[in-house]
Design a protein around this motif. Structure first.
Motif, PDB file in Angstrom:
ATOM      1  N   ILE A 183      44.390  12.445  18.550  1.00 37.07           N
ATOM      2  CA  ILE A 183      45.217  13.658  18.683  1.00 37.07           C
ATOM      3  C   ILE A 183      46.095  13.570  19.940  1.00 37.07           C
ATOM      4  O   ILE A 183      47.293  13.848  19.906  1.00 37.07           O
ATOM      5  CB  ILE A 183      44.319  14.914  18.741  1.00 37.07           C
ATOM      6  CG1 ILE A 183      43.606  15.117  17.397  1.00 37.07           C
ATOM      7  CG2 ILE A 183      45.125  16.148  19.110  1.00 37.07           C
ATOM      8  CD1 ILE A 183      42.482  16.137  17.424  1.00 37.07           C
ATOM      9  N   SER A 184      45.474  13.132  21.028  1.00 37.78           N
ATOM     10  CA  SER A 184      46.198  13.110  22.308  1.00 37.78           C
ATOM     11  C   SER A 184      47.300  12.064  22.342  1.00 37.78           C
ATOM     12  O   SER A 184      48.192  12.123  23.178  1.00 37.78           O
ATOM     13  CB  SER A 184      45.220  12.861  23.457  1.00 37.78           C
ATOM     14  OG  SER A 184      44.313  13.927  23.556  1.00 37.78           O
ATOM     15  N   LYS A 185      47.219  11.110  21.450  1.00 41.00           N
ATOM     16  CA  LYS A 185      48.286  10.126  21.345  1.00 41.00           C
ATOM     17  C   LYS A 185      49.619  10.844  21.126  1.00 41.00           C
ATOM     18  O   LYS A 185      50.657  10.424  21.597  1.00 41.00           O
ATOM     19  CB  LYS A 185      47.990   9.200  20.152  1.00 41.00           C
ATOM     20  CG  LYS A 185      48.515   7.815  20.326  1.00 41.00           C
ATOM     21  CD  LYS A 185      47.968   6.919  19.243  1.00 41.00           C
ATOM     22  CE  LYS A 185      48.519   5.521  19.445  1.00 41.00           C
ATOM     23  NZ  LYS A 185      48.070   4.594  18.443  1.00 41.00           N
ATOM     24  N   VAL A 186      49.564  11.956  20.410  1.00 36.18           N
ATOM     25  CA  VAL A 186      50.769  12.748  20.154  1.00 36.18           C
ATOM     26  C   VAL A 186      50.927  13.853  21.195  1.00 36.18           C
ATOM     27  O   VAL A 186      51.986  14.021  21.779  1.00 36.18           O
ATOM     28  CB  VAL A 186      50.724  13.369  18.738  1.00 36.18           C
ATOM     29  CG1 VAL A 186      51.886  14.327  18.539  1.00 36.18           C
ATOM     30  CG2 VAL A 186      50.748  12.266  17.688  1.00 36.18           C
ATOM     31  N   THR A 187      49.870  14.620  21.434  1.00 34.37           N
ATOM     32  CA  THR A 187      50.012  15.821  22.275  1.00 34.37           C
ATOM     33  C   THR A 187      50.039  15.508  23.769  1.00 34.37           C
ATOM     34  O   THR A 187      50.521  16.306  24.559  1.00 34.37           O
ATOM     35  CB  THR A 187      48.857  16.810  22.028  1.00 34.37           C
ATOM     36  OG1 THR A 187      47.623  16.192  22.437  1.00 34.37           O
ATOM     37  CG2 THR A 187      48.751  17.191  20.557  1.00 34.37           C
ATOM     38  N   LYS A 188      49.490  14.389  24.147  1.00 34.52           N
ATOM     39  CA  LYS A 188      49.434  13.956  25.559  1.00 34.52           C
ATOM     40  C   LYS A 188      48.534  14.837  26.423  1.00 34.52           C
ATOM     41  O   LYS A 188      48.565  14.741  27.647  1.00 34.52           O
ATOM     42  CB  LYS A 188      50.821  13.903  26.207  1.00 34.52           C
ATOM     43  CG  LYS A 188      51.871  13.168  25.399  1.00 34.52           C
ATOM     44  CD  LYS A 188      51.577  11.695  25.309  1.00 34.52           C
ATOM     45  CE  LYS A 188      52.663  10.958  24.546  1.00 34.52           C
ATOM     46  NZ  LYS A 188      52.194   9.720  23.952  1.00 34.52           N
ATOM     47  N   ASN A 189      47.814  15.754  25.781  1.00 32.57           N
ATOM     48  CA  ASN A 189      46.855  16.529  26.558  1.00 32.57           C
ATOM     49  C   ASN A 189      45.656  16.851  25.664  1.00 32.57           C
ATOM     50  O   ASN A 189      45.531  16.279  24.576  1.00 32.57           O
ATOM     51  CB  ASN A 189      47.491  17.793  27.150  1.00 32.57           C
ATOM     52  CG  ASN A 189      48.086  18.688  26.087  1.00 32.57           C
ATOM     53  OD1 ASN A 189      47.551  18.792  24.972  1.00 32.57           O
ATOM     54  ND2 ASN A 189      49.185  19.344  26.401  1.00 32.57           N
ATOM     55  N   GLN A 190      44.799  17.722  26.138  1.00 29.04           N
ATOM     56  CA  GLN A 190      43.604  18.046  25.352  1.00 29.04           C
ATOM     57  C   GLN A 190      43.484  19.552  25.222  1.00 29.04           C
ATOM     58  O   GLN A 190      43.263  20.255  26.214  1.00 29.04           O
ATOM     59  CB  GLN A 190      42.355  17.462  26.033  1.00 29.04           C
ATOM     60  CG  GLN A 190      41.058  17.836  25.330  1.00 29.04           C
ATOM     61  CD  GLN A 190      39.836  17.162  25.934  1.00 29.04           C
ATOM     62  OE1 GLN A 190      39.888  15.999  26.326  1.00 29.04           O
ATOM     63  NE2 GLN A 190      38.735  17.887  26.035  1.00 29.04           N
TER      64      GLN A 190
END
Ligand SMILES: [Zn+2]
Length: 287
Positions: A183-190
């Motif tokens: 998921i973070s690969k796209v959103t860059k956060n958590q």
């Protein structure tokens, strides 16, 4: 900063290659002004080469529409660093007490993903929190990107949808981390939320989730759209009968009746003057 670099890049690309304005992936509308404006300023009476810092030249020469981020402020504020999310206090929610007439529609899972539901939510300017399986996110990064771009909050639903209480500590962490990575690969956060598959959780799961930066989010209402013998009307009634501000409503991306039920739900929320928001907005409004 990024914007000015982009514009500078455009100008270079535009001046070199006027016949192929679509050489890059940049939208045509954005490329046009950059390609024509420099020529206009070149015809000005002054012959001195004007040195203008890129940052200050950009606003006057390129009145381009700024694509505003659709991600709600509360979602940005709640997001944790990735991969260094801090531990948090164990916490779980099923319903909140907002000041405004907010509810959160939360969408879980999974393939097959019915993109008509997303179209419908986008058309109605509704942003939700979605709990994705990491295995799906890894398979469909295009989908994660679309959700992210549309301003959806993308939270963790584990990698492979196991009953978490049945797993060892290490296995639980692995389920969360592997999924978050996709998921973070796209959103860059958590996003700081975990929905445990089947809603199955206990003190140990809650504690481990908190150490990994997640609050557990259950639900107070459901479409019941994974049950047998559902109809859109049944889903709609189950979700909406007695709905109140603060309700967290569960449904799924990939069920046959969810799309039709969602149409009814959206209408009903409007009638009741309730606004569907992301979890982070609901939580921020409840503090
Ligand atoms: Zn699920």
């Amino acid at each position: 900063m990024l914007a000015s670099v982009l514009v500078a890049t455009l100008m270079i690309a535009g001046s070199d290659d006027v016949r192929q304005p679509r050489a890059s992936a940049v939208p045509v509308a954005a490329a046009k002004p950059a390609a024509t404006k420099p020529a206009a300023s070149g015809t000005a009476s002054t012959s001195k080469p004007k040195v203008v810092p890129v940052g200050s030249a950009e606003p006057s020469s390129a009145p381009k529409p700024k694509p505003r981020s659709k991600i709600p402020k509360a979602v940005k504020n709640a997001a944790l660093d990735y991969p260094d999310a801090p531990s948090i206090e164990p916490r779980s929610y099923a319903k909140l007490e907002p000041k405004h007439r907010y509810v959160a529609i939360t969408l879980d899972d999974g393939l097959p993903f019915d993109e008509r539901i997303l179209d419908l939510l986008e058309d109605n300017d509704i942003r939700c929190t979605t709990f994705l399986l990491g295995s799906v996110a890894a398979d469909r990064p295009d989908l994660v990107r679309r959700l992210h771009k549309s301003g959806f909050e993308i939270a963790n639903h584990t990698w492979s949808h196991p009953g978490l209480p049945n797993l060892s500590d290490g296995e639980i962490r692995e389920e969360l981390r592997r999924s978050q990575k996709a998921i973070s690969k796209v959103t860059k956060n958590q996003a700081p939320y975990l929905r445990p598959p089947y809603g199955a959780t206990d003190q140990r799961v809650k504690q481990i989730a908190a150490e990994e930066g997640y609050q557990i989010v259950m639900w107070s209402r459901t479409f019941g759209d994974t049950g047998r013998g559902q109809t859109p009307e049944k889903c709609y009634r189950r979700a909406m009968k007695g709905v109140q501000p603060g309700d967290v409503i569960l449904c799924h991306w990939g069920q046959d009746d969810t799309y039709e039920a969602m149409k009814l739900v959206i209408k009903q929320l409007k009638r009741k003057n309730l606004k569907a928001v992301t979890l982070s907005e609901l939580i921020a409004d409840s503090q």
